[in-house]
Design a protein around this motif. Structure first.
Motif, PDB file in Angstrom:
ATOM      1  N   UNK A   1       0.809  -1.216   0.000  1.00  0.00           N
ATOM      2  CA  UNK A   1       0.000   0.000   0.000  1.00  0.00           C
ATOM      3  C   UNK A   1       0.841   1.263   0.000  1.00  0.00           C
ATOM      4  N   UNK A   2       2.058   1.199   0.548  1.00  0.00           N
ATOM      5  CA  UNK A   2       2.916   2.383   0.603  1.00  0.00           C
ATOM      6  C   UNK A   2       3.303   2.884  -0.786  1.00  0.00           C
ATOM      7  N   UNK A   3       3.261   1.987  -1.785  1.00  0.00           N
ATOM      8  CA  UNK A   3       3.683   2.380  -3.126  1.00  0.00           C
ATOM      9  C   UNK A   3       2.589   3.137  -3.883  1.00  0.00           C
ATOM     10  N   UNK A   4       1.391   3.247  -3.282  1.00  0.00           N
ATOM     11  CA  UNK A   4       0.341   4.049  -3.906  1.00  0.00           C
ATOM     12  C   UNK A   4       0.663   5.526  -3.779  1.00  0.00           C
ATOM     13  N   UNK A   5       1.484   5.871  -2.794  1.00  0.00           N
ATOM     14  CA  UNK A   5       1.938   7.245  -2.653  1.00  0.00           C
ATOM     15  C   UNK A   5       3.128   7.487  -3.574  1.00  0.00           C
ATOM     16  N   UNK A   6       3.256   8.672  -4.018  1.00  0.00           N
ATOM     17  CA  UNK A   6       4.364   9.015  -4.903  1.00  0.00           C
ATOM     18  C   UNK A   6       5.675   8.988  -4.119  1.00  0.00           C
ATOM     19  N   UNK A   7       6.540   8.090  -4.506  1.00  0.00           N
ATOM     20  CA  UNK A   7       7.840   7.979  -3.832  1.00  0.00           C
ATOM     21  C   UNK A   7       8.903   7.724  -4.887  1.00  0.00           C
ATOM     22  N   UNK A   8      10.093   8.252  -4.645  1.00  0.00           N
ATOM     23  CA  UNK A   8      11.177   8.110  -5.611  1.00  0.00           C
ATOM     24  C   UNK A   8      12.133   6.981  -5.248  1.00  0.00           C
ATOM     25  N   UNK A   9      12.149   6.589  -3.947  1.00  0.00           N
ATOM     26  CA  UNK A   9      13.115   5.586  -3.520  1.00  0.00           C
ATOM     27  C   UNK A   9      12.445   4.552  -2.616  1.00  0.00           C
ATOM     28  N   UNK A  10      13.004   3.383  -2.646  1.00  0.00           N
ATOM     29  CA  UNK A  10      12.604   2.312  -1.719  1.00  0.00           C
ATOM     30  C   UNK A  10      13.877   1.580  -1.308  1.00  0.00           C
ATOM     31  N   UNK A  11      14.144   1.603  -0.007  1.00  0.00           N
ATOM     32  CA  UNK A  11      15.337   0.957   0.543  1.00  0.00           C
ATOM     33  C   UNK A  11      16.612   1.351  -0.217  1.00  0.00           C
ATOM     34  N   UNK A  12      16.789   2.663  -0.348  1.00  0.00           N
ATOM     35  CA  UNK A  12      17.984   3.253  -0.957  1.00  0.00           C
ATOM     36  C   UNK A  12      18.139   2.855  -2.426  1.00  0.00           C
ATOM     37  N   UNK A  13      17.048   2.589  -3.070  1.00  0.00           N
ATOM     38  CA  UNK A  13      17.066   2.259  -4.493  1.00  0.00           C
ATOM     39  C   UNK A  13      15.763   2.675  -5.141  1.00  0.00           C
TER      40      UNK A  13
END
Length: 636
Positions: free
Chosen positions: A83-95
């Protein structure tokens, strides 16, 4: 009776039927699922051109996987909150964040995989209060011989079956008289069920005489059966043994081994039609529960040769009479004859008699088709009232809709071992249900699962930790790299290259081509995995003794230097992670394949007019026992 939902599916589905429709639609139409579960094998990973990773995995997925550690990828597949990926994000776990297409695939697999959360059943003590949650109900002497995993399985399944039989008796006003264990093995489950606090009457079906003999020994150790004591003149017996050994020119120890081997072979050599008639009766826990061992090879669900032993008192009396006569000839003590053997009229304890037997067929991790036989026993035997079966070893299930495709057309091999069984069509195999036999898929009518797909279905990636993950990723890397050496040394033929430009519209760029022929290597010593050099040397020790190609291995590989072997590892080292990624995707996706196998068994029961109710639910903790789904069927 049974849980609120007949299938432990996601709450996103309004009904079990809606879940089944969605499951079958996805399996029947997903090209990627077909590829990851049955279409590829790690042996082909370094032998194809273009490479398998590029053919199978989409470019945007490859870019994402390249930037993340394999353990992070495993977390994303099975544990991360998507569900967290529904928000606009540029990185996940430093990638980078995962591509949308990958997230959709992960959500679909998670949604269609059956829920595996187990709710323990707590027995009440004599005062009606629940016992401690951390304790198990198995007495110490009953748990003898079991490891932690087996104790967990037996304890929880005993509680479940006790609850099931109680609910059956309350709803039907009629008790189940016997529990018939299909493939009892060492009879850990039956021994626990026959003991306090359950006191069930168990019929242990087992095809191997040495397993029955071993189970008897465990009964003695568990103090549920008297130890047989043979009194003899030791001096005269020793003289006889020495004379026989001298006559045959062997030692006394070797003579004892031959005697034991001959006894087992004579037991194993009983013709199939006589196996049940010569079955051994063994009563444990006199006056409480009971165990009756029956040596019987289960070829289908027909128990017509087994049930008469429960009700035919003349046959039982004759057997008991023979047993007592034989025992007395060895000058027994009074402790040798169980209390339920009443001298004179030779009656059997009433706890094992039933004029109208009502049987519950059970199994704990029965391999392959044995679960299918257990399910069909509900239909083939009037005395079987219910079944409760936990399966495993899906790779040993035969295929009903032959000829089976061991690999999808683009990666099929003409290896003779696979060709030999390619025409097999087993009516006892998968699928059981008419629903799956008639399901329309992209590959034709009927849902088929090849051997590779079924082998992947027994994986448990949710239980993989960092240390064990690194260990078996290394094993897969070494084995795939060894296959490359086989190809380079012309021991096996190279697969035909894939024509990417003329791929007939395949979304993955596949056309006609084959994988390399498998070479059965088997297990190697732990020390062989210290390095790739040690692995190759250890494999060669076995392969040079191959009766067909041993000389070829000796001629073309024994001369390899350590430097040459190390060069292979250095050349393909960076692609080791790619193999780990594909294997993780294969194991994760195979949760849907296991769901299809279990749902097929449930559907078969639902299709039968004789069946009143059927359901599936978890009975073990997944972390202890991943094959934790029980299939239950209740006859009308």
């Amino acid at each position: 009776m049974g849980p609120e939902s007949a299938l432990p599916c996601s709450p996103e589905f309004e009904s079990s039927e809606q879940y089944v429709e969605s499951l079958l639609d996805f399996i029947g139409s997903s090209e990627l699922l077909h590829t990851l579960c049955g279409g590829v094998h790690v042996l082909d990973f370094f032998t194809r051109k273009p490479d398998l990773y590029s053919l199978v995995i989409a470019p945007e997925w490859r870019s994402f996987f390249k930037e993340h550690d394999i353990m992070d990828i495993l977390d994303l597949l099975m544990r991360e909150d998507l569900g967290k990926f529904s928000q606009q994000a540029d990185f996940w776990r430093e990638g980078p964040v995962p591509p949308e297409s990958l997230l959709r695939y992960i959500k679909q697999i998670r949604k269609l995989s059956l829920r595996r959360e187990h709710t323990p059943i707590h027995r009440k003590d004599e005062h009606g209060a629940n016992g401690p949650k951390t304790s198990h109900t198995l007495a110490r002497q009953v748990a003898v011989g079991m490891n932690i995993k087996k104790i967990h399985e037996v304890d929880n399944l005993c509680r479940y079956l006790d609850k099931l039989t109680t609910e059956y008796a309350e709803s039907r006003h009629s008790e189940l008289t016997h529990l018939v264990d299909f493939g009892a093995g060492q009879n850990y489950l039956g021994r626990a069920l026959a003991s306090e606090p359950y006191n069930k009457n168990v019929i242990a079906l087992e095809s191997r005489a040495h397993n029955i003999e071993g189970a008897r020994n465990w009964d003695v150790l568990a103090k549920l059966a008297p130890k047989q004591q043979i009194m003899r003149n030791k001096k005269e017996w020793r003289i006889q043994q020495q004379a026989m050994a001298a006559e045959q020119g062997i030692s006394e120890k070797e003579l004892q081994k031959l005697d034991l081997k001959g006894e087992r072979e004579s037991q194993a050599g009983v013709p199939a039609e006589e196996e049940t008639a010569q079955a051994t009766l063994k009563i444990s826990n006199s006056g409480v529960g009971s165990i009756q061992y029956v040596e019987h090879y289960i070829k289908d669900g027909d128990l017509s040769k087994v049930v008469p032993q429960i009700v035919d008192q003349d046959a039982v009396r004759e057997k008991v009479s023979d047993d007592i006569t034989a025992t007395r000839s060895e000058a027994p003590t009074s402790k040798q004859i169980p209390d339920n053997f009443i001298e004179g009229n030779l009656q059997i304890d009433d706890s094992i008699k039933a004029q109208d037997p009502r049987l519950l067929v059970i199994s704990l991790h029965s391999c392959g088709n044995l679960v299918h036989h257990g399910i069909r026993s509900l239909l083939l035997n009037p005395s079987v009232s219910a079944v409760a079966l936990v399966g495993c070893c899906y790779n040993l299930i035969s295929e009903r809709l032959g000829p089976p495709t061991y690999k999808i057309p683009s990666l099929r091999t003409d290896h003779p071992r696979l060709a030999e069984t390619a025409a097999a069509c087993d009516p006892h195999g998968f699928p059981m249900s008419s629903r799956l036999c008639n399901e329309d898929t992209t590959t034709g009518k009927g849902l088929r699962l090849n051997i590779t797909a079924r082998m992947m279905a027994v994986q448990a990636p949710q239980n993989w930790g960092k240390k064990d993950s690194e260990s078996f990723f290394k094993r897969h890397f070494y084995r795939a790299l060894l296959q490359r050496i086989f190809m380079d040394k012309s021991i096996i033929q190279a697969p035909e290259p894939v024509d990417v430009e003329n791929n007939n519209g395949s979304p993955l760029g596949w056309s006609a081509g084959g994988g390399t022929a498998p070479i059965i290597l088997g297990s190697l010593r732990k020390s062989c995995y210290v390095s790739f050099v040690a692995y190759v040397r250890g494999a060669l020790e076995k392969l040079v003794n191959d009766p067909e190609r041993g000389d070829l291995f000796k001629e073309r590989m024994a001369i390899m230097t350590d430097e040459e072997i190390n060069n292979y590892e250095e050349t393909f080292a960076e692609r080791g992670k790619e193999l780990s990624v594909v294997w993780s995707l294969m194991a994760f996706s195979a949760g849907v394949i296991e769901a299809a196998i279990v749902v097929d068994r449930w559907l078969f029961l639902k299709e039968q007019d004789e069946v009143a109710d059927a359901w599936v639910e978890p009975v073990f903790e997944f972390k202890h026992s991943p094959r934790n789904l029980i299939v239950v069927g209740i006859k009308k």
